[in-house]
Each structure stands twice: as structure tokens, then as C-alpha cells.
Design a protein around this motif. Structure first.
Motif, PDB file in Angstrom:
ATOM      1  N   GLU A 229      49.657  -4.919  29.700  1.00 20.24           N
ATOM      2  CA  GLU A 229      49.794  -6.368  29.889  1.00 20.24           C
ATOM      3  C   GLU A 229      48.895  -6.860  31.024  1.00 20.24           C
ATOM      4  O   GLU A 229      48.304  -7.945  30.937  1.00 20.24           O
ATOM      5  CB  GLU A 229      51.254  -6.726  30.186  1.00 20.24           C
ATOM      6  CG  GLU A 229      52.206  -6.510  29.019  1.00 20.24           C
ATOM      7  CD  GLU A 229      52.740  -5.089  28.936  1.00 20.24           C
ATOM      8  OE1 GLU A 229      53.579  -4.823  28.057  1.00 20.24           O
ATOM      9  OE2 GLU A 229      52.311  -4.237  29.753  1.00 20.24           O
ATOM     10  N   ALA A 233      45.875  -9.679  30.951  1.00 17.86           N
ATOM     11  CA  ALA A 233      45.860 -10.763  31.937  1.00 17.86           C
ATOM     12  C   ALA A 233      44.545 -10.800  32.707  1.00 17.86           C
ATOM     13  O   ALA A 233      44.041 -11.885  33.043  1.00 17.86           O
ATOM     14  CB  ALA A 233      47.042 -10.611  32.893  1.00 17.86           C
ATOM     15  N   HIS A 236      41.973 -12.524  30.587  1.00 18.36           N
ATOM     16  CA  HIS A 236      42.220 -13.968  30.583  1.00 18.36           C
ATOM     17  C   HIS A 236      41.765 -14.599  31.896  1.00 18.36           C
ATOM     18  O   HIS A 236      41.103 -15.650  31.908  1.00 18.36           O
ATOM     19  CB  HIS A 236      43.704 -14.236  30.337  1.00 18.36           C
ATOM     20  CG  HIS A 236      44.070 -15.683  30.387  1.00 18.36           C
ATOM     21  ND1 HIS A 236      44.614 -16.272  31.515  1.00 18.36           N
ATOM     22  CD2 HIS A 236      43.945 -16.675  29.474  1.00 18.36           C
ATOM     23  CE1 HIS A 236      44.828 -17.535  31.281  1.00 18.36           C
ATOM     24  NE2 HIS A 236      44.430 -17.819  30.054  1.00 18.36           N
ATOM     25  N   ALA A 237      42.090 -13.954  33.012  1.00 19.00           N
ATOM     26  CA  ALA A 237      41.720 -14.496  34.326  1.00 19.00           C
ATOM     27  C   ALA A 237      40.207 -14.531  34.505  1.00 19.00           C
ATOM     28  O   ALA A 237      39.683 -15.393  35.236  1.00 19.00           O
ATOM     29  CB  ALA A 237      42.364 -13.658  35.427  1.00 19.00           C
ATOM     30  N   THR A 261      51.803 -10.946  25.129  1.00 20.03           N
ATOM     31  CA  THR A 261      51.109 -11.232  26.387  1.00 20.03           C
ATOM     32  C   THR A 261      49.983 -12.232  26.166  1.00 20.03           C
ATOM     33  O   THR A 261      49.828 -13.206  26.918  1.00 20.03           O
ATOM     34  CB  THR A 261      50.542  -9.937  26.996  1.00 20.03           C
ATOM     35  OG1 THR A 261      51.604  -9.005  27.201  1.00 20.03           O
ATOM     36  CG2 THR A 261      49.850 -10.217  28.325  1.00 20.03           C
ATOM     37  N   LYS A 264      51.414 -15.707  25.425  1.00 20.87           N
ATOM     38  CA  LYS A 264      51.950 -16.338  26.635  1.00 20.87           C
ATOM     39  C   LYS A 264      50.827 -16.938  27.477  1.00 20.87           C
ATOM     40  O   LYS A 264      50.988 -17.993  28.104  1.00 20.87           O
ATOM     41  CB  LYS A 264      52.738 -15.307  27.442  1.00 20.87           C
ATOM     42  CG  LYS A 264      53.412 -15.872  28.683  1.00 20.87           C
ATOM     43  CD  LYS A 264      54.220 -14.804  29.399  1.00 20.87           C
ATOM     44  CE  LYS A 264      54.893 -15.365  30.651  1.00 20.87           C
ATOM     45  NZ  LYS A 264      55.697 -14.315  31.353  1.00 20.87           N
ATOM     46  N   LEU A 265      49.667 -16.284  27.471  1.00 26.79           N
ATOM     47  CA  LEU A 265      48.515 -16.756  28.228  1.00 26.79           C
ATOM     48  C   LEU A 265      47.674 -17.768  27.449  1.00 26.79           C
ATOM     49  O   LEU A 265      46.660 -18.242  27.957  1.00 26.79           O
ATOM     50  CB  LEU A 265      47.639 -15.566  28.624  1.00 26.79           C
ATOM     51  CG  LEU A 265      48.268 -14.546  29.577  1.00 26.79           C
ATOM     52  CD1 LEU A 265      47.409 -13.281  29.655  1.00 26.79           C
ATOM     53  CD2 LEU A 265      48.448 -15.159  30.964  1.00 26.79           C
ATOM     54  N   GLN A 266      48.114 -18.072  26.217  1.00 32.26           N
ATOM     55  CA  GLN A 266      47.360 -18.969  25.345  1.00 32.26           C
ATOM     56  C   GLN A 266      45.951 -18.438  25.075  1.00 32.26           C
ATOM     57  O   GLN A 266      44.970 -19.197  25.013  1.00 32.26           O
ATOM     58  CB  GLN A 266      47.302 -20.387  25.927  1.00 32.26           C
ATOM     59  CG  GLN A 266      48.661 -21.089  25.984  1.00 32.26           C
ATOM     60  CD  GLN A 266      49.162 -21.484  24.604  1.00 32.26           C
ATOM     61  OE1 GLN A 266      48.637 -22.385  23.968  1.00 32.26           O
ATOM     62  NE2 GLN A 266      50.195 -20.780  24.127  1.00 32.26           N
ATOM     63  N   LEU A 267      45.856 -17.120  24.926  1.00 38.43           N
ATOM     64  CA  LEU A 267      44.591 -16.452  24.635  1.00 38.43           C
ATOM     65  C   LEU A 267      44.579 -16.050  23.162  1.00 38.43           C
ATOM     66  O   LEU A 267      45.337 -15.167  22.750  1.00 38.43           O
ATOM     67  CB  LEU A 267      44.427 -15.217  25.524  1.00 38.43           C
ATOM     68  CG  LEU A 267      43.200 -14.330  25.276  1.00 38.43           C
ATOM     69  CD1 LEU A 267      41.912 -15.111  25.497  1.00 38.43           C
ATOM     70  CD2 LEU A 267      43.250 -13.090  26.188  1.00 38.43           C
TER      71      LEU A 267
END
Length: 359
Positions: A229, A233, A236-237, A261, A264-267
Motif C-alpha cells: 500500500e 501511495a 500517487h504522491a 488503495t 482511495k487515492l483516486q488513482l
């Protein structure tokens, strides 16, 4: 619009419209019965050893169905490696007394464990005297399973399931253009390294950036799921606009952790394999149907067992038609809908975005 037209005129031209027709065995057509039973020259059923990676999939079902529809009388011994190709040598030793006529290998790790690289310094410990048919191998050349596709030159042939990388990435751009593409993969898997290299070249040509993360490994170098996860992230970052889900064998066992995951990150995720979209939570994918890949592998097996062809002369092939799958429930969750004209040729599915599970 220009990118989409280019994809449709170039990528889809090779995909022949993106529809996928079932493979029909010889002398079989809709409304007819299978051909008479085909047996080994000695009169017994053919013996086929099936090596699977994480339980039965549609690939395996398609393989057996094709042979059954062709009228092949076969006995199947199925052994699952439980996601550990290191189990293959012991399985081969245990099943050697059964004397299989053909070995079916699911995926790159198992295939390499059975036949080894074609240019390995030592060929000891690998199978050389039994025909091997693989399915779900993404890059047989780069994985060094065969030296050439049209005539493998050794005791192995099979079915490739992955749409060419550049065609996939053009499909991705036609849905949503990107400047940064994220990828998470197992660096120990030859298939994955080969596809990442192709994606890297595509991004360089198109002025985009490929953001790469690899799975963590244990003391023996095997990939582990720890921190997966966090890796998503990190991508995404770093600004990834898509998460590219490669046909990576290890990654495929982690869809149930990766998909929630990313959502949730809209990826948004793009799948290179059918299960990534159907049960892996990906938004979209340009794929070969698993069942039809199995059928294609079955056709190779029939060429070898019944037609008497040497696997060294049976070409490695991919399906000629692909499917563009769009998971509309994921699209709603992301508020990222496909272009209207894409709906003219895409297959829309609507499974729950968090119901991902490994096959």
C-alpha cells in the motif's frame, strides 16, 4: 481527439476491432458434435500434466475444453505450485513415473522452472524430452524461453496473452492522457522487466515520465507483499496519473490490496490482463480473454499430440483479437468516465470496485 484517432487507426487495426471470437477445434462448428475420440497410438488416453500457479483459472478451463471439444481422450494430472515456482522440480520428480505425454505450464515462472532459459549455461535439471505448452507468458523472447517465435527450436511452444505494450498505452492515453505513468512490479520476473522496458521507451518517445516501484524482497530475493500500500501511495504522491497493472504473476496475487488503495487515492488503474479488470479493481484494460488464451494453448497441444508436430516447429502465437474492458462501477467511484466514442467498441462491466480477489 488526435491521440484517440491515432489509437483507433493504428492500434485497433491490428486488434481487428477488439471483438474476440471463440477458437473452434478442427472439424468442429456450432451445432455439431465433437470429432471421434482421439487416443494415444498405443490405445490409451493421452497423459497431460498441468502445472498451475494459484489454483484453477479460465485459462486452464479453456485449455481442457478445447481438447475435449476436439475429441481428445486425455487424463489430466493437475499440480498447483501455490505461487511458488520453486516447487516445480519436486513435482516433476514425483510425476515422472506417470510418464506424461505433454506438460502444460501456466505463466513465466513455471515455464522457466520446467524448461529453463534456452541459452542457459547448464541445461541439467530441466525437461528436454517431453513437449511443453505454456499459457499466460507475456514475453517469451525477453524471458529467454524461446529464441524466436515462429520456430521455437526446442521442446516448448505456447500462447502469449498480452496485447503489445505500445497499443495498451495508446489505449490508456485515449481514455485519459498522461504525463506521468506509475508502475509497480516484481523486478525478479523477466516478463515484468521486459514490459517495463517497453513502457519506458514509449514514455520517452511521447515525452512522458515512467515512475517505477518494485516489490520489497526477503532474504532469498523473493518478492513480499509487505508495504504494498505504501508503494502505491508513493507513486500517487510522485504525480502518477495512471497505475499500470502489468501481467506480473506476483502482482496478480495482490489485487485485493492494491485496488482499494488506488481507489482511495483516486488513482485509476489500467490492466494488462483480464483479471485485473474483472476481479482486480482496474478501471480499464485492453486484454486477451483468459479462456481464449487457454483455447489457443489447447490448439498447440493438439498439433503436438494428434498431428505429430514437434513443438520446436509450432509457432508461439498471441490471439488476433482483443477486448477493451471498462469497469463502470470503478469509473463512477473515480468520476472518470470513458470517452463517448470508446463505448462503441468497449465491453462495459460493473463489478464492485472493492470486491477484488485473486483467481
Amino acid at each position: 481527439m488526435t491521440v484517440r484517432r491515432h489509437f483507433l487507426s493504428h492500434g485497433l487495426r491490428h486488434a481487428a476491432g477488439l471483438s474476440l471470437l471463440p477458437l473452434l477445434p478442427p472439424a468442429w462448428s456450432a451445432g455439431t458434435t465433437p470429432t471421434p475420440r482421439l487416443r494415444h497410438p498405443t490405445g490409451r488416453p493421452f497423459r497431460i500434466l498441468m502445472l498451475t500457479f494459484r489454483g484453477e483459472t479460465d485459462v486452464d478451463r479453456g485449455f481442457r475444453a478445447y481438447l475435449a471439444d476436439a475429441g481428445l481422450d486425455a487424463q489430466f494430472t493437475v499440480r498447483d505450485v501455490q505461487q511458488d515456482a520453486g516447487r516445480v522440480p519436486a513435482i516433476l520428480r514425483d510425476t515422472a513415473p506417470w510418464q506424461p505425454d505433454l506438460i502444460y505450464a501456466w505463466g513465466t515462472p513455471i515455464t522457466l522452472a520446467v524448461v529453463g532459459p534456452h541459452d542457459a549455461a547448464s541445461q541439467s535439471g530441466f525437461v528436454h524430452d517431453i513437449p511443453v505448452v505454456f499459457a499466460l507468458v507475456a514475453a517469451p523472447l525477453q524471458s529467454r524461453i524461446v529464441a524466436q517465435l515462429d520456430a521455437p527450436g526446442r521442446n516448448v511452444t505456447g500462447a502469449v496473452h498480452v496485447v503489445p505494450t505500445d497499443v495498451q498505452l495508446r489505449a490508456m492515453q485515449s481514455y485519459r492522457p498522461f504525463q506521468k505513468l506509475g508502475v509497480l512490479y516484481n523486478a525478479a520476473e523477466p516478463n515484468s522487466r521486459a514490459i517495463v522496458a517497453q513502457a519506458r521507451e514509449f514514455c520517452q518517445r511521447s515525452g512522458a515520465q515512467l515512475l517505477e516501484r518494485t516489490f520489497r524482497t526477503n532474504a532469498t530475493g523473493a518478492p513480499v507483499a509487505d508495504g504494498v500500500e505504501d508503494l502505491v501511495a508513493q507513486l500517487h504522491a510522485a504525480g502518477a496519473q495512471w497505475l499500470y497493472l502489468l501481467p506480473d504473476t506476483f502482482l496478480g496475487s495482490l489485487y485485493e490490496r492494491i485496488a482499494p488503495t488506488a481507489l482511495k487515492l483516486q488513482l485509476p488503474s489500467f490492466g494488462a490482463a483480464e483479471l485485473a479488470v474483472r476481479s482486480g479493481g482496474a478501471l480499464v484494460g485492453l486484454v486477451s480473454r483468459y479462456y481464449s488464451v487457454g483455447q489457443l494453448a489447447g490448439a498447440k497441444a493438439l498439433d503436438i499430440l494428434v498431428a505429430g508436430k514437434s513443438p520446436a516447429q509450432v509457432p508461439v502465437e498471441t490471439l488476433k483479437r482483443f477486448s477493451l474492458l471498462v469497469n463502470m462501477q470503478v469509473a463512477r467511484s473515480l468520476r472518470l468516465y470513458p470517452p463517448i466514442d470508446m463505448l462503441n467498441y468497449a465491453e462495459v462491466i460493473a463489478i464492485g470496485p472493492t470486491e477484488a480477489r485473486p483467481s
